[in-house]
Motif scaffolding. Structure first.
Motif, mmCIF file in Angstrom:
data_model
loop_
_atom_site.group_PDB
_atom_site.id
_atom_site.type_symbol
_atom_site.label_atom_id
_atom_site.label_comp_id
_atom_site.label_asym_id
_atom_site.label_seq_id
_atom_site.Cartn_x
_atom_site.Cartn_y
_atom_site.Cartn_z
ATOM 1 N N LEU A 150 0.756 -1.151 -0.057
ATOM 2 C CA LEU A 150 0.109 -0.053 -0.011
ATOM 3 C C LEU A 150 0.965 1.257 -0.046
ATOM 4 O O LEU A 150 1.227 1.803 0.919
ATOM 5 C CB LEU A 150 -0.860 -0.207 1.214
ATOM 6 N N PRO A 151 1.421 1.714 -1.182
ATOM 7 C CA PRO A 151 2.162 2.930 -1.260
ATOM 8 C C PRO A 151 1.534 4.038 -0.607
ATOM 9 O O PRO A 151 0.592 4.467 -0.870
ATOM 10 C CB PRO A 151 2.333 2.829 -2.600
ATOM 11 N N GLY A 152 2.598 4.572 0.198
ATOM 12 C CA GLY A 152 1.979 5.801 0.740
ATOM 13 C C GLY A 152 1.278 5.699 2.322
ATOM 14 O O GLY A 152 0.927 6.506 2.873
ATOM 15 N N ARG A 153 1.111 4.498 2.560
ATOM 16 C CA ARG A 153 0.361 4.013 3.874
ATOM 17 C C ARG A 153 1.220 3.417 4.564
ATOM 18 O O ARG A 153 2.338 2.521 4.352
ATOM 19 C CB ARG A 153 -0.687 3.223 3.464
ATOM 20 N N THR A 154 1.399 3.774 5.799
ATOM 21 C CA THR A 154 2.530 3.399 6.900
ATOM 22 C C THR A 154 2.014 2.071 7.506
ATOM 23 O O THR A 154 0.637 1.886 7.966
ATOM 24 C CB THR A 154 2.704 4.588 8.110
ATOM 25 N N ASP A 155 2.805 1.356 8.084
ATOM 26 C CA ASP A 155 2.296 0.120 8.907
ATOM 27 C C ASP A 155 1.558 0.607 10.315
ATOM 28 O O ASP A 155 0.672 0.022 10.603
ATOM 29 C CB ASP A 155 3.581 -0.712 9.367
ATOM 30 N N ASN A 156 1.887 1.605 10.862
ATOM 31 C CA ASN A 156 1.062 2.480 12.046
ATOM 32 C C ASN A 156 -0.185 2.612 11.552
ATOM 33 O O ASN A 156 -1.168 2.333 12.219
ATOM 34 C CB ASN A 156 1.876 3.401 12.501
ATOM 35 N N GLU A 157 -0.307 3.103 10.655
ATOM 36 C CA GLU A 157 -1.666 3.528 9.873
ATOM 37 C C GLU A 157 -2.338 2.306 9.523
ATOM 38 O O GLU A 157 -3.887 2.135 10.296
ATOM 39 C CB GLU A 157 -1.637 4.456 8.811
ATOM 40 N N ILE A 158 -1.950 1.299 9.100
ATOM 41 C CA ILE A 158 -2.632 0.091 8.760
ATOM 42 C C ILE A 158 -3.170 -0.587 10.302
ATOM 43 O O ILE A 158 -3.984 -0.860 10.253
ATOM 44 C CB ILE A 158 -1.768 -0.709 7.704
ATOM 45 N N LYS A 159 -1.992 -0.690 10.761
ATOM 46 C CA LYS A 159 -2.341 -1.221 12.527
ATOM 47 C C LYS A 159 -3.436 -0.395 12.822
ATOM 48 O O LYS A 159 -4.463 -0.943 13.410
ATOM 49 C CB LYS A 159 -1.114 -1.120 13.184
ATOM 50 N N ASN A 160 -3.249 0.701 12.927
ATOM 51 C CA ASN A 160 -4.497 1.505 13.551
ATOM 52 C C ASN A 160 -5.993 1.413 12.879
ATOM 53 O O ASN A 160 -6.977 1.121 13.483
ATOM 54 C CB ASN A 160 -4.056 2.971 13.605
#
Length: 324
Positions: free
Chosen positions: A96-106
């Motif tokens: 998911l380019p532009g998305r961070t692991d933190n964002e996905i986790k949240n």
DNA sequence: AAACATGGCAACCGCATCGCA
DNA sequence: TTGCGATGCGGTTGCCATGTT
């Protein structure tokens, strides 16, 4: 620890970053590049630990980060990859380019890890995403035949011939000559051999099994080699349609990873071969002589090479064949 | 209008892994 | 081979905005 922002034990400031701190960090990285985070405080005077600086840069300041809500496609990818890999947030984030692991986790925790009524919420969310994806695909696939029932738009055939395993996914649609792709005939599960993996059902389970019992969705149909197989009674067409949507958007390497997972070790064996036949890229037909653009030993494929050239929405894939 | 509950998200923490001397 | 610092990862915390009672 006191409230955030005023705890300076060990000399480090904690809590929310200020614009001035962001500016210092950006300036440092623009001159020195990423890395050597422990030097940031020494060079800039920032009272932030190296870890804090890295986190701030990676999750918030780094160029190219997307802001705002995830799209239905991104949501679908997260669901599929989480079903595949579990809480491997950084791995999922790579798709998911532009998305961070933190964002996905949240996002996952917010939308799928509700402690109350988990099954109900997951079901509702899943249905919501399926509906969104179908609406999106309807828009994207205006040129793909939609007169035939969904259940026949994408069918999977798996055969075992001469001690070879071969799995083929055929996609219906229109080729460069405006001829309809004919779907393969779905093979009856009764013909599966003992050492044979029923890829379509396995794939379906892997894509949509959200971890817990899923009484309205996946249903266990058998056990083979200590693995569970699932079918998706009643929503088979939707599921296949979802896979098609992924492919149309060119996320081929995701599909390859999924299918590698379905086939387990076979794709890692020396004689496994992957063939991908693409009929259209970015709305332009691919010459028949060049349609088969990838055929190589599966051990050499980490991420399907063609993915880099097929990022646009209009890619049409005619076949993906896995054999060994 | 106030109190409380909930959702979203930035940031922290501890542990694991990596790379190098 | 070992020790150590740097980095990466996943789980958790806690603030703030918004919604509900």
């Amino acid at each position: 620890m006191g409230s955030w922002g005023i705890c300076e034990q060990e000399g480090w400031r904690k809590g929310p970053w200020t614009p001035a701190e962001d500016k210092l960090l950006i300036e440092y990285i623009s001159h020195n590049g990423e890395g050597r985070w422990s030097f940031v405080s020494k060079c800039t005077g920032l009272k932030r630990s190296g870890k804090s600086c890295r986190l701030r840069w990676v999750n918030y300041l780094r160029p190219g980060l997307k802001k705002g809500h995830l799209t239905p496609q991104e949501e679908g990818i997260i669901i599929e990859l989480h079903a595949l890999w579990g809480n491997k947030w950084s791995t999922i984030a790579r798709y998911l380019p532009g998305r961070t692991d933190n964002e996905i986790k949240n996002y996952w925790r917010t939308h799928f890890k509700k402690k109350s009524k988990p099954d109900q919420i997951k079901q509702e969310k899943k249905k919501e995403i399926i509906i969104k994806q179908q609406q999106q695909q309807t828009d994207d696939n205006k040129n793909i035949i939609n007169k035939i029932p969904l259940a026949t738009q994408l069918l999977t055939s798996i055969e075992e011939k001469n001690n070879k395993q071969e799995a083929e996914i055929a996609f219906s649609g229109i080729d460069e000559n405006h001829h309809q792709f004919l779907p393969m005939v779905y093979q009856d599960t009764s013909s599966w051999s003992d050492n044979f993996i029923p890829m379509d059902c396995y794939l379906w389970g892997g894509l949509w099994d959200l971890g817990d019992d899923d009484p309205n969705g996946c249903s266990k149909i058998g056990t083979q080699n200590q693995d569970n197989y699932y079918s998706y009674e009643g929503e088979y067409a939707k599921g296949q349609n979802g896979i098609l949507a992924r492919l149309v958007r060119g996320t081929i390497d995701i599909l390859l990873d999924v299918i590698k997972y379905q086939l387990r070790t076979p794709m890692d064996s020396e004689d496994a071969v992957v063939t991908v036949i693409v009929s259209e890229v970015d709305g332009l037909p691919v010459e028949a002589s060049r349609q088969e653009i990838l055929q190589q030993n599966a051990t050499k494929i980490k991420h399907c090479n063609i993915n880099r050239t097929l990022h646009q929405n209009a890619t049409k894939i005619k076949h993906i064949i896995f054999s060994r």
